[in-house]
Motif scaffolding. Sequence first.
Motif, PDB file in Angstrom:
ATOM      1  N   VAL A 194       0.838  -1.201   0.000  1.00 35.56           N
ATOM      2  CA  VAL A 194       0.000   0.000   0.000  1.00 35.56           C
ATOM      3  C   VAL A 194       0.877   1.257   0.000  1.00 35.56           C
ATOM      4  N   LEU A 195       1.969   1.190   0.751  1.00 37.07           N
ATOM      5  CA  LEU A 195       2.876   2.340   0.808  1.00 37.07           C
ATOM      6  C   LEU A 195       3.457   2.640  -0.568  1.00 37.07           C
ATOM      7  N   ILE A 196       3.887   1.574  -1.267  1.00 33.15           N
ATOM      8  CA  ILE A 196       4.436   1.763  -2.614  1.00 33.15           C
ATOM      9  C   ILE A 196       3.363   2.345  -3.525  1.00 33.15           C
ATOM     10  N   TRP A 197       2.127   1.829  -3.366  1.00 33.45           N
ATOM     11  CA  TRP A 197       1.019   2.326  -4.163  1.00 33.45           C
ATOM     12  C   TRP A 197       0.863   3.840  -3.977  1.00 33.45           C
ATOM     13  N   CYS A 198       0.818   4.271  -2.710  1.00 36.57           N
ATOM     14  CA  CYS A 198       0.634   5.707  -2.419  1.00 36.57           C
ATOM     15  C   CYS A 198       1.776   6.525  -3.027  1.00 36.57           C
ATOM     16  N   LEU A 199       3.012   6.106  -2.766  1.00 34.07           N
ATOM     17  CA  LEU A 199       4.143   6.913  -3.215  1.00 34.07           C
ATOM     18  C   LEU A 199       4.217   6.966  -4.735  1.00 34.07           C
ATOM     19  N   ARG A 200       3.946   5.828  -5.394  1.00 32.88           N
ATOM     20  CA  ARG A 200       3.988   5.809  -6.855  1.00 32.88           C
ATOM     21  C   ARG A 200       2.886   6.686  -7.425  1.00 32.88           C
ATOM     22  N   SER A 201       1.680   6.588  -6.846  1.00 33.46           N
ATOM     23  CA  SER A 201       0.582   7.418  -7.345  1.00 33.46           C
ATOM     24  C   SER A 201       0.946   8.879  -7.205  1.00 33.46           C
ATOM     25  N   ALA A 202       1.521   9.225  -6.050  1.00 29.55           N
ATOM     26  CA  ALA A 202       1.885  10.629  -5.825  1.00 29.55           C
ATOM     27  C   ALA A 202       2.913  11.075  -6.860  1.00 29.55           C
ATOM     28  N   SER A 203       3.906  10.237  -7.132  1.00 29.54           N
ATOM     29  CA  SER A 203       4.942  10.677  -8.074  1.00 29.54           C
ATOM     30  C   SER A 203       4.399  10.710  -9.496  1.00 29.54           C
ATOM     31  N   LEU A 204       3.437   9.821  -9.806  1.00 29.49           N
ATOM     32  CA  LEU A 204       2.804   9.881 -11.131  1.00 29.49           C
ATOM     33  C   LEU A 204       2.012  11.168 -11.282  1.00 29.49           C
ATOM     34  N   ALA A 205       1.260  11.511 -10.217  1.00 29.41           N
ATOM     35  CA  ALA A 205       0.452  12.724 -10.280  1.00 29.41           C
ATOM     36  C   ALA A 205       1.346  13.943 -10.451  1.00 29.41           C
ATOM     37  N   ARG A 206       2.499  13.925  -9.751  1.00 26.98           N
ATOM     38  CA  ARG A 206       3.417  15.046  -9.852  1.00 26.98           C
ATOM     39  C   ARG A 206       3.959  15.155 -11.279  1.00 26.98           C
TER      40      ARG A 206
END
Lengths: 227, 203
Positions: A194-206
């Motif tokens: 879940v942590l990887i999911w959150c961080l990856r989503s955040a970096s994709l959004a950025r």
Amino acid sequence: MTTPSLPPVRVLLDPIVRENPITLQVLGVCSALAVTRTLATALVMSASVTAVLIGSSVAISLLRNDVPRSVRLIIEITVIATLVIVVDQVLQAFFWELSRDLSVFVGLIITNCVILGRAETFSMHNPPGRSALDALGNGLGYTWILLGVGGIRELLGSGALLGQPILPLVEDGGWFQPIALMLRPPSAFFLIGVLIWCLRSASLARARSRSLTANAPLPASTGSPTR
Amino acid sequence: MSETLDLFVQAALTENLALAFFLGMCMFLAVSKTVEMAFGFGVAVFTIQTISVPLNQLIGHFLLQPGAWAWLGLPDADLSFLRLIAFVGVIAAFVQILEMVLDRYFPALSAAFGVYLPLVTVNCAILGGSLFMAERQYSFAESFVYGAGSGFGWAVAICLLAAIRERLEYSDSPEGLRGMGLTFLVVGIVSLAFLGFVGIELP
């Protein structure tokens, strides 16, 4: 990923979130999962890994011009193994209980891919000062993930942090029913996933918002740099 | 006999190195993209684990444990702190020798899993197996069974995960979850399934 022109601040800060060793490079997850049952073991483990990482980075960086390429792996492993033995002996001497809890995982710092990975990709090409900064950054990146996962697992699994009760347990007349699964291995996988999911989503959004402002096409980085 | 079987099952299933102790995770996640690769790597790990654990048991027993040098007049010598570096050295040397022997006598086999052999040296499952063996003070026979069992369990786990990942390749998952995130969740579920083996009593 790290170019020699990067300013020292970036060398230190990049690995903490943007190039985080665990969530983005997926290195050294073995120990990250195994020792996060309680916050105390996670704390000791991250301190040990950071210490070994800094020591080995500086040592290997100092040796980098004298080591022939063909034997560099064995040299790196020897340096790391020596430092790990020192850490292991110190833990056994001063923190006997914790060193029992960590059992084989202190020894396994030797095969922790973060350390060998940094030695291979960074310390072999950079002077000691920059290597130490890079090692500290990676160590901190590793530490905050471990502490986060360890904190969540201990808090939800036994209602305590560092052994101090935080949430009143049902059996002591409180309201909190501890989640036994949190103390079992699978929960570590779920939390890190879940942590990887959150961080990856955040970096994709950025990346997306940046490419929109630059009016450029979307970067095709949806796939992950799996190793 | 039943004790041997017990130890094998315990090492392979209930105490699966990958799923219960998270050992060898880096390779576990990296090499599990296709079943074929996973199988080759699994066989390599199984082979090396079966041989290196008993080998390290001998080294630990005859060279490193306290009192091992009594016959030289050094009854107080305790070299057990050298365990880590000795085990790593044995594993690295053994992998290197195995690679050369395979290359010389079994070129087909060497081509099949030769690429994975050097990777095994830095696989924590291998070192972890030897360290668990030392911590639990297995005898030579036990360490052989333990090595074979844990290697087998690791190979089974990576093949299972690879099969699941092959099927997930075309799934429509959220963008940020693709790749590693999803793999972690899947490994979590597989690990949950392996928890079911805890408490199995063999007749």
